[in-house]
Motif scaffolding. Sequence first.
Motif, PDB file in Angstrom:
ATOM      1  N   SER A  55     -28.762 -28.302 -10.562  1.00 11.14           N
ATOM      2  CA  SER A  55     -29.483 -27.737 -11.717  1.00 11.14           C
ATOM      3  C   SER A  55     -30.813 -27.144 -11.286  1.00 11.14           C
ATOM      4  N   ASP A  59     -31.614 -23.221 -11.695  1.00  4.67           N
ATOM      5  CA  ASP A  59     -32.761 -22.765 -12.489  1.00  4.67           C
ATOM      6  C   ASP A  59     -33.701 -21.897 -11.658  1.00  4.67           C
ATOM      7  N   GLU A  91     -22.846 -22.899  -9.992  1.00  4.22           N
ATOM      8  CA  GLU A  91     -22.537 -23.342 -11.354  1.00  4.22           C
ATOM      9  C   GLU A  91     -21.150 -23.974 -11.425  1.00  4.22           C
ATOM     10  N   LYS A  94     -21.339 -27.400  -9.836  1.00  4.12           N
ATOM     11  CA  LYS A  94     -22.009 -28.338 -10.739  1.00  4.12           C
ATOM     12  C   LYS A  94     -21.043 -28.822 -11.826  1.00  4.12           C
TER      13      LYS A  94
END
Length: 159
Positions: A55, A59, A91, A94
């Motif tokens: 994350s 970001d 992504e 994740k």
Amino acid sequence: MAANSSSSTGSKSGGGKQSGPSAEQVVATFQRMRQEQRSMASKAAEFEMDINEHSLVIDTLKEVDPGRKCFRLMGGVLVERTVKEVLPALETNKDQIGKVLEALNTQMQTKGRELTEYRERYNIRLVGEEDKSKGAGGSSNKDAQDGGGSKPSTGVLVS
């Protein structure tokens, strides 16, 4: 496999069951189950840290130019890519780690229920829980251990 040669255990109050495992076997199985649950919890914490790291990187990369070059460690090799190529892969990773974490949490809950059932079946008490049971009617358990109760004590104390 089901043959157990301890003949001095007497009859148990479990109906028509044959004599069960010895106290040492019960403790060993319980300790093994606890260790499995601990290792699952450790792995879950590791996955949560991985998700947090992903994350943080995602970001950070969302704020930079998609054409900017970045480096990614893949199989022990550092490879040069662009943000545009790396961001979707991060992504996806994740999301996959999140799914694995959910499955692991489900397995941990199942293992916890198995541990609870095993503890109840063999009357296993942990060292710190002895005081709690005495306050909640645990004196009948003490009587059974001293031979004063009608039920034979099959409890196991685990540290």
